[in-house]
Design a protein around this motif. Structure first.
Motif, short mmCIF file in Angstrom:
data_model
loop_
_atom_site.label_atom_id
_atom_site.label_comp_id
_atom_site.label_asym_id
_atom_site.label_seq_id
_atom_site.Cartn_x
_atom_site.Cartn_y
_atom_site.Cartn_z
N GLY A 108 12.62 2.61 0.43
CA GLY A 108 13.80 3.41 0.79
C GLY A 108 13.50 4.72 1.46
N VAL A 109 12.41 4.78 2.24
CA VAL A 109 12.18 6.03 2.99
C VAL A 109 13.05 6.00 4.25
N ARG B 196 -2.68 12.01 0.25
CA ARG B 196 -2.54 11.13 1.42
C ARG B 196 -1.26 11.45 2.21
N ARG C 138 -0.65 12.66 6.21
CA ARG C 138 0.29 11.93 7.09
C ARG C 138 1.60 12.68 7.23
N GLN D 144 6.08 4.84 10.06
CA GLN D 144 4.67 4.79 10.44
C GLN D 144 3.74 4.82 9.23
N LEU D 145 4.31 4.66 8.07
CA LEU D 145 3.49 4.71 6.85
C LEU D 145 3.25 3.31 6.31
N SER D 146 2.14 3.16 5.62
CA SER D 146 1.86 1.89 4.96
C SER D 146 2.79 1.73 3.76
N GLY D 147 2.81 0.53 3.19
CA GLY D 147 3.66 0.30 2.04
C GLY D 147 3.34 1.25 0.89
N GLY D 148 2.05 1.47 0.66
CA GLY D 148 1.64 2.37 -0.43
C GLY D 148 2.07 3.79 -0.16
N GLY E 57 4.00 -5.66 -3.75
CA GLY E 57 3.50 -5.77 -2.38
C GLY E 57 2.38 -4.81 -2.05
N LEU E 58 1.88 -4.08 -3.05
CA LEU E 58 0.82 -3.11 -2.76
C LEU E 58 -0.55 -3.69 -3.11
N ALA E 59 -1.54 -3.25 -2.34
CA ALA E 59 -2.92 -3.66 -2.63
C ALA E 59 -3.34 -3.05 -3.97
N PRO E 60 -4.26 -3.69 -4.68
CA PRO E 60 -4.64 -3.21 -6.02
C PRO E 60 -5.03 -1.74 -6.08
N LEU E 61 -5.80 -1.28 -5.10
CA LEU E 61 -6.21 0.13 -5.14
C LEU E 61 -5.02 1.07 -4.97
N VAL E 62 -4.11 0.66 -4.11
CA VAL E 62 -2.91 1.48 -3.88
C VAL E 62 -2.04 1.44 -5.14
N ARG F 63 21.43 4.96 -0.01
CA ARG F 63 20.19 5.64 -0.37
C ARG F 63 20.41 7.16 -0.36
N ALA G 226 8.08 2.93 16.57
CA ALA G 226 7.42 3.31 15.32
C ALA G 226 6.98 2.08 14.56
N ASP H 268 3.36 0.89 13.56
CA ASP H 268 3.09 0.55 12.18
C ASP H 268 2.32 -0.77 12.11
N HIS I 246 -4.47 0.95 9.56
CA HIS I 246 -4.24 1.27 8.15
C HIS I 246 -2.78 1.58 7.89
N ASP I 247 -1.90 0.94 8.68
CA ASP I 247 -0.53 1.40 8.61
C ASP I 247 0.47 0.51 7.91
N ASP I 248 0.07 -0.51 7.25
CA ASP I 248 1.04 -1.20 6.42
C ASP I 248 0.35 -1.89 5.25
N ALA I 249 1.20 -2.34 4.36
CA ALA I 249 0.65 -2.89 3.13
C ALA I 249 -0.21 -4.11 3.42
N ASP J 61 -3.40 -2.97 4.55
CA ASP J 61 -4.08 -2.35 3.41
C ASP J 61 -4.91 -3.39 2.69
N ARG J 62 -4.27 -4.57 2.52
CA ARG J 62 -4.93 -5.62 1.75
C ARG J 62 -6.14 -6.20 2.49
N LEU K 40 -10.64 -3.03 -0.47
CA LEU K 40 -9.52 -3.55 -1.24
C LEU K 40 -9.73 -5.03 -1.54
#
Lengths: 236, 351
Positions: A89-90, A125, A129, A136-140, A166-171, B198, B321, B325, B330-333, B336-337, B342
């Motif tokens: 929800g960003v 982080r 950013r 433009q951000l990753s899910g984490g 949906g996030l990677a384990p480290l995130v 939201r 954007a 992304d 390194h811009d999405d989940a 990331d994986r 990871l």
């Protein structure tokens, strides 16, 4: 600890279909509660009921002893509840700083513990950013931003839906660390997540929902000690 | 577009605008005043359309009401004092915006468009079919407002003086909208546009924020309408009609809705295009329509997109954007994986 949120005989409806049936539970100040259940059992609906996004809800919801069953979402948010929705929800067209600053306000009791600097301290982080747009951000990073934005409202209670989905384990580990920080700050939390092991390390209590009804309420250790219940309602 | 490039373009445009009355014949100065006023109206409309996500089709009515206010407030045989008539006209437009906004903002999407259109048409027919404002003949304003201060006075009858007053109003209007959209209020307005639920769950009183934006936009439309009526010395119901609202909406879309200055560029382009086509082609509206359609297809981001392309920078649209992304490592989940550390940690977890 005093009672912060009290839900009494809450029923929730989507049109003609009833999703929540006579749900009652409470959250004390600073308490961490895990809301568990399979998909479609009413966890998100319950969160939406608390924040006022579910139009048809009946029963009783009090926050800081104020009746909120008919309150609008903005009034509930201003009463000290922050919501981190499923899917982050960003606001994609605003950058990180704008997403955070727009939410900044004193808490219900006038506290201003959480500032932009403080959020950046917890989420370095996001600081890196800070000029990037929400899209433009990753899910984490989006999840960090969503939690950071909730903190900027200096809430008494944060509702976090699907904290690490949906996030990677480290995130995900980073998110769990943050939830630990929130707990240490004395902010009450209701967290929905499927990672029972990680949840059980940070929460004080678990509430298990099935078909819109509470089927178990107790300490994480008590829930983990009931394999039949876990298998039946969580499939683990 | 990079901020430095944008600053340069704005500075050059402002220098050209200031120099124009010194070098151009009176006709073009008057034409430029008209274009700037349409630009101010477009900038005002974009506050609600572009930043608020509310497609209003009643802004011509707010524009026209201010013009009619000036006509009503101008005494016979002398010009109205600008210090009284301008605030009064802006107040009338703002109040109309408050009433229209308070009711129409209870609806959303297509219904909002229809309700604002209905309000605009009601005001149009109120002035068209009754004798309140001279009916379909409209009203004349024989003398321009008197702009005196401390014993001195600006002669608005002079085209260049009028032009500079309009230019100052435009600059102040653009500055106000820029300040608003960069403020927490503007961010909340954009947030409500992106996702109302939201925004409300963050504690924003969305209805009040939108209504405030609508009233501010109406006030700026009133400033444009006031000076437009003063310039032409005439007001008619057509000033309030949906046709003008739609034309200004085209200016906003063609200019680019994601910036404050885009609609101004759109207004200048549309007014300029109209002028060129009118004087060269009999069926100019046909060509005008084709050009507008072509621009929409080729430049969906408007002139703002063209400027970004010319300057070699990508426009900051949401699509872009998302594209960034998806392509940034390194811009999405999902990516990331795919990172080695990871993957290693995930593999360990499975073991």
């Amino acid at each position: 600890m005093t009672e912060l949120l009290a839900i009494r005989s809450l029923s929730g409806f989507y049109g003609a279909s009833q999703v929540l049936h006579d749900v009652s539970f409470s959250v004390r100040r600073g308490e961490q509660v895990a809301l568990l259940g399979r998909n479609g059992m009413g966890k998100t609906t319950l969160m939406k009921s608390i924040i006022g996004l579910l139009g048809d809800r009946r029963g009783g919801i009090t926050i800081n002893k104020l009746d909120m069953i008919n309150a609008k979402p903005e009034a509930i948010a201003q009463a000290g509840v922050a919501y981190v929705p499923e899917g982050r929800g960003v606001f994609g067209s605003l950058n990180v700083v704008e997403n955070l600053v727009m939410a900044a306000r004193a808490g219900a009791d006038g506290r201003r513990d959480w500032t932009l600097d403080r959020v950046f301290e917890v989420f370095p982080r996001l600081h890196q950013r800070r000029g990037n747009g929400g899209h433009q951000l990753s899910g984490g990073e989006q999840q960090m931003l969503s939690i950071g934005r909730a903190l900027m409202t200096n809430p008494d209670l944060i509702l976090i839906d699907e904290a690490t989905e949906g996030l990677a384990p480290l995130v995900a580990q980073e998110i769990w660390r943050t939830l630990g920080v929130i707990r240490d700050e004395g902010i009450a939390t209701i967290v929905v997540d499927k990672d029972l092991r990680s949840l059980s390390k940070i929460v004080d209590r678990t509430v298990l929902l099935s078909k819109g009804q509470i089927v178990f309420e107790g300490a994480p250790s008590e829930l983990l000690a009931q394999p039949l219940l876990l298998e039946k309602h969580l499939g683990v | 577009m990079k901020a430095s490039s944008q600053s340069w373009i704005v500075a050059i445009a402002l220098a050209v605008a200031i120099a124009l009355p010194l070098v151009a014949p009176t006709y073009y100065v008057q034409f430029a005043s008209k274009a700037l006023l349409m630009g101010l109206l477009a900038v005002a409309l974009n506050l609600v359309v572009g930043f608020g996500g509310m497609v209003s089709l009643c802004h011509a009515a707010l524009f026209g009401l201010a013009g009619y206010s000036l006509a009503f407030l101008t005494p016979e045989g002398e010009g109205a004092s600008i210090w009284l008539s301008l605030p009064a006209a802006v107040l009338v437009s703002s109040f109309a915006a408050l009433v229209i906004g308070a009711l129409s903002l209870r609806t959303k999407g297509i219904y909002f468009i229809m309700v604002t259109l209905a309000f605009g048409e009601m005001l149009f027919y109120l002035l068209h079919d009754t004798k309140i404002g001279g009916g379909s003949d409209g009203l004349y304003i024989y003398l321009k407002p008197e702009f005196g201060f401390g014993g001195a006075a600006l002669d608005l009858e002079r085209a260049s003086t009028f032009y500079f007053v309009v230019l100052v109003c435009l600059v102040l209007g653009v500055a106000l909208v820029s300040m608003l959209v960069r403020s927490p209020f503007g961010h909340a307005l954009v947030a409500a546009r992106d996702n109302e639920r939201r925004a409300r769950s963050l504690g924003f009183p969305v209805y009040r924020i939108r209504l405030t934006a609508f009233v501010i936009s109406g006030a700026l439309a009133g400033v444009a309408g006031y000076f437009s009526a003063a310039q032409f010395g005439f007001v008619a119901p057509q000033l309030l009609g949906w046709h003008l609202s739609a034309t200004v909406l085209v200016m906003v879309v063609l200019g680019g809705m994601t910036s404050v200055l885009g609609p101004l560029a759109g207004a200048l382009a549309i007014i300029g295009l109209e002028e060129v086509l009118k004087s060269n082609f009999e069926y100019w509206k046909l060509i005008y329509g084709l050009i507008v359609m072509a621009m929409v297809f080729v430049l969906p981001g408007g002139l703002q997109q063209l400027a970004s392309m010319v300057l070699g920078a990508k426009p900051a649209s949401e699509d872009d954007a998302v594209e960034r992304d998806m392509t940034a490592p390194h811009d999405d989940a999902a990516t990331d994986r795919l990172r080695p550390e990871l993957l290693r940690s995930e593999a360990k977890a499975h073991v």
